[in-house]
Design a protein around this motif. Structure first.
Motif, PDB file in Angstrom:
ATOM      1  N   ARG A  37       0.624  -1.206   0.043  1.00  0.00           N
ATOM      2  CA  ARG A  37      -0.144   0.127  -0.170  1.00  0.00           C
ATOM      3  C   ARG A  37       0.813   1.293  -0.128  1.00  0.00           C
ATOM      4  NH1 ARG A  37      -4.449   1.139  -1.474  1.00  0.00           N
ATOM      5  NH2 ARG A  37      -5.143   2.602   0.055  1.00  0.00           N
ATOM      6  N   GLU A  38       2.059   1.358   0.448  1.00  0.00           N
ATOM      7  CA  GLU A  38       2.981   2.316   0.433  1.00  0.00           C
ATOM      8  C   GLU A  38       4.240   1.983   0.124  1.00  0.00           C
ATOM      9  OE1 GLU A  38       4.879   5.485   0.418  1.00  0.00           O
ATOM     10  OE2 GLU A  38       2.858   5.659   0.732  1.00  0.00           O
ATOM     11  N   ARG A  39       5.000   2.189  -1.013  1.00  0.00           N
ATOM     12  CA  ARG A  39       6.113   1.948  -1.674  1.00  0.00           C
ATOM     13  C   ARG A  39       7.307   2.285  -0.339  1.00  0.00           C
ATOM     14  NH1 ARG A  39       8.684   6.226  -3.885  1.00  0.00           N
ATOM     15  NH2 ARG A  39       7.226   8.312  -4.387  1.00  0.00           N
ATOM     16  N   ARG A  40       7.073   3.328   0.380  1.00  0.00           N
ATOM     17  CA  ARG A  40       8.130   3.703   0.935  1.00  0.00           C
ATOM     18  C   ARG A  40       8.162   3.005   2.394  1.00  0.00           C
ATOM     19  NH1 ARG A  40       6.335   9.549   2.269  1.00  0.00           N
ATOM     20  NH2 ARG A  40       4.534   8.575   2.229  1.00  0.00           N
ATOM     21  N   MET A  41       7.210   1.964   2.652  1.00  0.00           N
ATOM     22  CA  MET A  41       6.981   1.358   3.836  1.00  0.00           C
ATOM     23  C   MET A  41       8.376   0.489   4.388  1.00  0.00           C
ATOM     24  SD  MET A  41       4.911   0.952   6.282  1.00  0.00           S
ATOM     25  CE  MET A  41       3.322   1.432   5.486  1.00  0.00           C
ATOM     26  N   LEU A  42       8.974  -0.184   3.617  1.00  0.00           N
ATOM     27  CA  LEU A  42       9.963  -0.715   4.045  1.00  0.00           C
ATOM     28  C   LEU A  42      11.228   0.050   4.384  1.00  0.00           C
ATOM     29  CD1 LEU A  42      11.507  -3.624   4.386  1.00  0.00           C
ATOM     30  CD2 LEU A  42      11.957  -3.905   2.179  1.00  0.00           C
ATOM     31  N   LYS A  43      11.438   1.308   3.631  1.00  0.00           N
ATOM     32  CA  LYS A  43      12.584   2.201   4.261  1.00  0.00           C
ATOM     33  C   LYS A  43      12.147   2.730   5.364  1.00  0.00           C
ATOM     34  CE  LYS A  43      14.525   2.896  -0.443  1.00  0.00           C
ATOM     35  NZ  LYS A  43      14.809   4.178  -1.359  1.00  0.00           N
ATOM     36  N   LEU A  44      10.600   3.050   5.554  1.00  0.00           N
ATOM     37  CA  LEU A  44      10.579   3.582   6.755  1.00  0.00           C
ATOM     38  C   LEU A  44      10.582   2.844   8.035  1.00  0.00           C
ATOM     39  CD1 LEU A  44       8.779   5.941   8.206  1.00  0.00           C
ATOM     40  CD2 LEU A  44       6.487   4.588   7.685  1.00  0.00           C
ATOM     41  N   ALA A  48      13.453   3.245  11.386  1.00  0.00           N
ATOM     42  CA  ALA A  48      12.742   3.717  12.551  1.00  0.00           C
ATOM     43  C   ALA A  48      13.158   3.322  13.932  1.00  0.00           C
ATOM     44  CB  ALA A  48      11.050   3.236  12.495  1.00  0.00           C
ATOM     45  N   GLY A  49      13.892   2.104  13.672  1.00  0.00           N
ATOM     46  CA  GLY A  49      14.856   1.503  14.969  1.00  0.00           C
ATOM     47  C   GLY A  49      13.774   0.586  15.772  1.00  0.00           C
ATOM     48  N   GLU A  50      12.737   0.184  15.387  1.00  0.00           N
ATOM     49  CA  GLU A  50      11.734  -0.577  16.137  1.00  0.00           C
ATOM     50  C   GLU A  50      11.843  -1.823  15.559  1.00  0.00           C
ATOM     51  OE1 GLU A  50      10.790   0.778  18.858  1.00  0.00           O
ATOM     52  OE2 GLU A  50      10.253   2.910  18.359  1.00  0.00           O
ATOM     53  N   GLU A  66       9.164  -6.280  -0.892  1.00  0.00           N
ATOM     54  CA  GLU A  66       8.603  -4.742  -1.099  1.00  0.00           C
ATOM     55  C   GLU A  66       7.124  -4.650  -1.115  1.00  0.00           C
ATOM     56  OE1 GLU A  66      10.100  -3.325  -4.844  1.00  0.00           O
ATOM     57  OE2 GLU A  66      12.263  -3.066  -4.218  1.00  0.00           O
ATOM     58  N   VAL A  67       6.370  -5.907  -1.174  1.00  0.00           N
ATOM     59  CA  VAL A  67       5.012  -5.745  -0.989  1.00  0.00           C
ATOM     60  C   VAL A  67       4.441  -6.671  -0.013  1.00  0.00           C
ATOM     61  CG1 VAL A  67       4.670  -5.589  -3.474  1.00  0.00           C
ATOM     62  CG2 VAL A  67       4.877  -7.800  -2.486  1.00  0.00           C
ATOM     63  N   ALA A  68       5.257  -6.859   1.010  1.00  0.00           N
ATOM     64  CA  ALA A  68       4.807  -7.954   2.212  1.00  0.00           C
ATOM     65  C   ALA A  68       4.307  -7.292   3.442  1.00  0.00           C
ATOM     66  CB  ALA A  68       6.287  -8.684   2.643  1.00  0.00           C
ATOM     67  N   PRO A  69       3.618  -8.012   4.068  1.00  0.00           N
ATOM     68  CA  PRO A  69       2.994  -7.318   5.311  1.00  0.00           C
ATOM     69  C   PRO A  69       4.083  -7.225   6.429  1.00  0.00           C
ATOM     70  CG  PRO A  69       2.048  -9.715   5.001  1.00  0.00           C
ATOM     71  CD  PRO A  69       2.927  -9.288   3.810  1.00  0.00           C
ATOM     72  N   TYR A  70       4.367  -6.349   7.455  1.00  0.00           N
ATOM     73  CA  TYR A  70       5.210  -6.496   8.255  1.00  0.00           C
ATOM     74  C   TYR A  70       4.930  -6.187   9.668  1.00  0.00           C
ATOM     75  CZ  TYR A  70       9.042  -6.153   4.602  1.00  0.00           C
ATOM     76  OH  TYR A  70       9.580  -6.493   3.538  1.00  0.00           O
ATOM     77  N   LEU A  71       5.135  -7.082  10.729  1.00  0.00           N
ATOM     78  CA  LEU A  71       4.708  -6.957  11.784  1.00  0.00           C
ATOM     79  C   LEU A  71       5.991  -5.991  12.713  1.00  0.00           C
ATOM     80  CD1 LEU A  71       3.034  -7.513  14.403  1.00  0.00           C
ATOM     81  CD2 LEU A  71       4.498  -9.427  14.839  1.00  0.00           C
ATOM     82  N   VAL A  72       5.335  -4.911  13.360  1.00  0.00           N
ATOM     83  CA  VAL A  72       6.138  -4.012  13.994  1.00  0.00           C
ATOM     84  C   VAL A  72       6.016  -3.741  15.476  1.00  0.00           C
ATOM     85  CG1 VAL A  72       4.999  -1.955  13.086  1.00  0.00           C
ATOM     86  CG2 VAL A  72       7.425  -1.734  14.046  1.00  0.00           C
ATOM     87  N   SER A  73       6.797  -3.699  16.190  1.00  0.00           N
ATOM     88  CA  SER A  73       6.459  -3.483  17.699  1.00  0.00           C
ATOM     89  C   SER A  73       6.242  -1.819  17.891  1.00  0.00           C
ATOM     90  CB  SER A  73       7.338  -3.991  18.845  1.00  0.00           C
ATOM     91  OG  SER A  73       7.237  -3.489  20.031  1.00  0.00           O
TER      92      SER A  73
END
Length: 207
Positions: A37-44, A48-50, A66-73
């Motif tokens: 949904r957002e091409r900058r997501m992985l770089k973001l 971020a450091g989380e 580049e199109v995967a869902p990512y779990l982030v704390s």
């Protein structure tokens, strides 16, 4: 949805209001963010450091990074949390959830719902449960058993409503899920399969 936290406004909810709701959660906060949904997501996420990790694994994870869902704390004072509210809320970047489970166990639970079987063809299909538009369609079709299985031992799921309000599915409403771990997902797969034909990916880059 089982319950929703409605915020005052004309349909355009201020990011500061949503941020306040997220920070008020008693349990640890996570997000599942959709890089499709957002091409900058992985770089973001990388900057971020989380702690974060793709829900995909192995070669699939590499190919679909580049199109995967990512779990982030997301600690409550996280700069990333604030950025997600200001830039992503209302744009279907993903969903938020609370969980007392460790990161790895939370990820393991969510991974069980990545694929569903199409009842008409028997093919395995990606299930974009982390897209709030899909989630809003999926949960009303669930039986109590299916909802229990989907939530497992998560505390709650929080997602965008159509007008930007915070929609909440509370894990406490299915407290029996806290007593034991869910090891299979037949009920959820049945619900997901039944509605799969109604779902259309909003982004052609999505798997």
């Amino acid at each position: 949805m089982s319950r929703e936290t409605r915020l005052e406004g004309d349909g355009t909810v201020a990011p500061e209001q949503v941020l306040t709701v997220m920070r008020a959660e008693a349990e640890p906060l996570f997000a599942v963010l959709d890089a499709a949904r957002e091409r900058r997501m992985l770089k973001l996420l990388q900057g971020a450091g989380e702690p974060f990790e793709s829900l995909y694994e192995g070669e699939e994870g590499k190919e679909l990074a580049e199109v995967a869902p990512y779990l982030v704390s997301l600690p409550k004072d996280s700069a990333l949390l604030e950025q997600l509210m200001r830039s992503g809320w209302g744009r279907s970047w993903g969903l938020f959830l609370t969980s007392r489970l460790p990161f790895k166990e939370t990820r393991r639970h969510l991974r069980k719902f990545l694929m569903i079987e199409d009842a008409s063809t028997g093919k395995q299909l990606y299930f974009r449960f982390y897209d709030p538009r899909v989630l809003r369609m999926f949960l009303p079709t669930c039986t109590a058993e299916q909802r229990t299985e989907f939530l497992g031992r998560l505390g709650s799921i929080l997602a965008e409503g159509e007008k930007g309000e915070v929609l909440r599915v509370q894990g406490a409403e299915v407290s029996s899920a806290r007593a034991s771990r869910t090891t299979t997902t037949p009920a959820v797969l049945a619900a997901g399969s039944a509605m799969r034909r109604r779902l259309t990916s909003a982004n052609p880059r999505a798997p």
